[in-house]
Design a protein around this motif. Sequence first.
Motif, PDB file in Angstrom:
ATOM      1  N   UNK A 161     -94.487 -34.002 -24.378  1.00 35.07           N
ATOM      2  CA  UNK A 161     -93.495 -33.003 -24.750  1.00 35.07           C
ATOM      3  C   UNK A 161     -92.674 -32.528 -23.554  1.00 35.07           C
ATOM      4  N   UNK A 162     -92.950 -33.087 -22.380  1.00 36.20           N
ATOM      5  CA  UNK A 162     -92.141 -32.791 -21.206  1.00 36.20           C
ATOM      6  C   UNK A 162     -92.658 -31.672 -20.327  1.00 36.20           C
ATOM      7  N   UNK A 163     -93.769 -31.037 -20.706  1.00 38.98           N
ATOM      8  CA  UNK A 163     -94.361 -30.015 -19.854  1.00 38.98           C
ATOM      9  C   UNK A 163     -95.066 -30.681 -18.670  1.00 38.98           C
ATOM     10  N   UNK A 164     -95.152 -29.965 -17.558  1.00 41.42           N
ATOM     11  CA  UNK A 164     -95.840 -30.526 -16.393  1.00 41.42           C
ATOM     12  C   UNK A 164     -96.978 -29.643 -15.899  1.00 41.42           C
ATOM     13  N   UNK A 165     -97.335 -28.627 -16.695  1.00 38.90           N
ATOM     14  CA  UNK A 165     -98.398 -27.714 -16.274  1.00 38.90           C
ATOM     15  C   UNK A 165     -99.088 -27.106 -17.491  1.00 38.90           C
ATOM     16  N   UNK A 166    -100.384 -26.886 -17.349  1.00 36.18           N
ATOM     17  CA  UNK A 166    -101.168 -26.186 -18.365  1.00 36.18           C
ATOM     18  C   UNK A 166    -101.811 -24.969 -17.712  1.00 36.18           C
ATOM     19  N   UNK A 167    -101.655 -23.825 -18.357  1.00 32.35           N
ATOM     20  CA  UNK A 167    -102.422 -22.654 -17.925  1.00 32.35           C
ATOM     21  C   UNK A 167    -103.661 -22.593 -18.805  1.00 32.35           C
ATOM     22  N   UNK A 168    -104.815 -22.919 -18.227  1.00 30.44           N
ATOM     23  CA  UNK A 168    -106.079 -22.871 -18.972  1.00 30.44           C
ATOM     24  C   UNK A 168    -106.487 -21.405 -19.066  1.00 30.44           C
ATOM     25  N   UNK A 169    -106.332 -20.852 -20.262  1.00 27.64           N
ATOM     26  CA  UNK A 169    -106.294 -19.407 -20.456  1.00 27.64           C
ATOM     27  C   UNK A 169    -107.656 -18.814 -20.798  1.00 27.64           C
ATOM     28  N   UNK A 170    -108.176 -18.034 -19.866  1.00 27.39           N
ATOM     29  CA  UNK A 170    -109.386 -17.228 -20.051  1.00 27.39           C
ATOM     30  C   UNK A 170    -110.546 -18.097 -20.540  1.00 27.39           C
ATOM     31  N   UNK A 171    -110.628 -19.300 -20.030  1.00 26.00           N
ATOM     32  CA  UNK A 171    -111.710 -20.215 -20.395  1.00 26.00           C
ATOM     33  C   UNK A 171    -111.945 -21.189 -19.254  1.00 26.00           C
ATOM     34  N   UNK A 172    -113.201 -21.463 -18.951  1.00 28.45           N
ATOM     35  CA  UNK A 172    -113.556 -22.525 -18.012  1.00 28.45           C
ATOM     36  C   UNK A 172    -114.004 -23.727 -18.833  1.00 28.45           C
ATOM     37  N   UNK A 173    -113.284 -24.821 -18.698  1.00 30.21           N
ATOM     38  CA  UNK A 173    -113.604 -26.020 -19.467  1.00 30.21           C
ATOM     39  C   UNK A 173    -114.761 -26.798 -18.834  1.00 30.21           C
ATOM     40  N   UNK A 174    -115.266 -27.736 -19.605  1.00 31.24           N
ATOM     41  CA  UNK A 174    -116.134 -28.763 -19.053  1.00 31.24           C
ATOM     42  C   UNK A 174    -115.364 -29.506 -17.965  1.00 31.24           C
ATOM     43  N   UNK A 175    -116.067 -29.920 -16.917  1.00 27.24           N
ATOM     44  CA  UNK A 175    -115.369 -30.632 -15.846  1.00 27.24           C
ATOM     45  C   UNK A 175    -114.757 -31.942 -16.331  1.00 27.24           C
ATOM     46  N   UNK A 176    -115.202 -32.430 -17.450  1.00 24.41           N
ATOM     47  CA  UNK A 176    -114.608 -33.635 -18.026  1.00 24.41           C
ATOM     48  C   UNK A 176    -113.123 -33.416 -18.340  1.00 24.41           C
ATOM     49  N   UNK A 177    -112.792 -32.224 -18.835  1.00 23.42           N
ATOM     50  CA  UNK A 177    -111.396 -31.912 -19.164  1.00 23.42           C
ATOM     51  C   UNK A 177    -110.534 -31.989 -17.903  1.00 23.42           C
ATOM     52  N   UNK A 178    -111.018 -31.446 -16.800  1.00 20.23           N
ATOM     53  CA  UNK A 178    -110.245 -31.445 -15.553  1.00 20.23           C
ATOM     54  C   UNK A 178    -110.109 -32.864 -14.994  1.00 20.23           C
ATOM     55  N   UNK A 179    -111.131 -33.687 -15.215  1.00 20.08           N
ATOM     56  CA  UNK A 179    -111.037 -35.088 -14.801  1.00 20.08           C
ATOM     57  C   UNK A 179    -109.856 -35.772 -15.494  1.00 20.08           C
ATOM     58  N   UNK A 180    -109.712 -35.499 -16.782  1.00 19.81           N
ATOM     59  CA  UNK A 180    -108.584 -36.098 -17.502  1.00 19.81           C
ATOM     60  C   UNK A 180    -107.252 -35.544 -16.995  1.00 19.81           C
ATOM     61  N   UNK A 181    -107.202 -34.265 -16.669  1.00 18.08           N
ATOM     62  CA  UNK A 181    -105.979 -33.693 -16.092  1.00 18.08           C
ATOM     63  C   UNK A 181    -105.645 -34.366 -14.767  1.00 18.08           C
ATOM     64  N   UNK A 182    -106.666 -34.617 -13.952  1.00 17.80           N
ATOM     65  CA  UNK A 182    -106.456 -35.309 -12.681  1.00 17.80           C
ATOM     66  C   UNK A 182    -105.896 -36.709 -12.911  1.00 17.80           C
TER      67      UNK A 182
END
Length: 415
Positions: A161-182
């Motif tokens: 959709x053309x966004x280049x950033x996500x604000x992960x809001x008031x939640x700490x995800x599983x590190x797996x989610x951040x791996x996919x972001x990386x």
Amino acid sequence: GMWYTPISGIWQTVWLEDVPLHGVHALKITPNYDRQTVYLEMEGDFNHATITISAAGKMVYHEMTAEMRNEIYIEDMHPWSQEDPFLYDLYIETEDDIVKSYFGMRCFTCEKDEKGYPRFCLNHEPVFLSGVLDQGYTPEGNLTYPDDEMMIYDIQKVKELGFNMIRKHVKVESRRWYYHADCLGMLVMQDMPNGGQPSKLTTLYLPHLNITRMNDQKQKHLGRGDDWGKKAYYDELNAMIHNLYNVVSIFAWVPFNEGWGQFDSAKVTKHIQLMDLTRFVDSASGWHDQGAGDFYSRHVYFHTYTNPQNHEKRMSILSEFGGYSYLIPGHSLAQKLYGYKKFTDKLKLNTAIRKLYEDSIIRNILKGLTACVFTQLTDVEDECNGIMTADREIVKLDEKRIRNLNQRCMRRLKK
């Protein structure tokens, strides 16, 4: 309303792992883009370790060391960027343990443009951050993703959709989610979960009357008057930063949101900066700003945003805006439409969002606005202001239009 199902207990993956005595118990990875080095800090009970770094399957470093701290020069450095999210593989082998990890060579800086406005830069290149708020709720498991595929889908759809950033809001995800972001090259602002017992007067009603700067040393008004609550906050803040420190895509920490449980934010900001010199801090997202941190951070939902002209020492960001609601029956658990501005016609919704971006975002970029965060990625229970329905089956916005709006935002900074 905006009050979701309460969540407690075990909500991320839990595992037991038999680790050897002579193993690596902790690993901190700090890339230094300007020096073309990566700094490794290890903890453990071992006599020596062999460190191997490879790039796309080709070994670029291989040495044995008895030191717990090692600075390693990366020859022919391949930077991590959003267009090319290149990751190095890291292997550490001790007498009877092997640890596998990865890292990306990148840096986040604040640099002034030709007009003197401070701008966010990735690898010293100015980038306008067009982001989306993501609370990470799913119909199947509330805060628990049902599978890996949905994590990837959410991040990939944001990028499409053309966004280049996500604000992960008031939640700490599983590190797996951040791996996919990386891997996907998606920049991330990471919130600290809220706490305390604030009053609605100081966190909701007064800010919408433009009373947005309460002294956060008056902690009882913001719901954090007890010493045990402050200690718990620091304990969990330290754990979050320690847990996510090695994530490549995180560029900023957000310790407080809209005053909830806020206390001594300037002091907390300095604490974070001492823990992590490589990232920014959005000290008080929304309101009750104390002049600390790297951002002047506003939330504006009910009127057209105008970028202030007197905040040139910190980057100016609209860290929440939008909230336009559109309910699609059969794809939401909501019984009625809830949101800040309600629509029952998809065409009118898309037209209003285009106007919102043109009036509040695009015209403010050349006036110093360096980032914006649209609320929000998906519907969450009764809150129907998502770009997608809660089940991810329908994208409510015209995908081509929102992608073009984001491209206009990013091109605007380069004019």
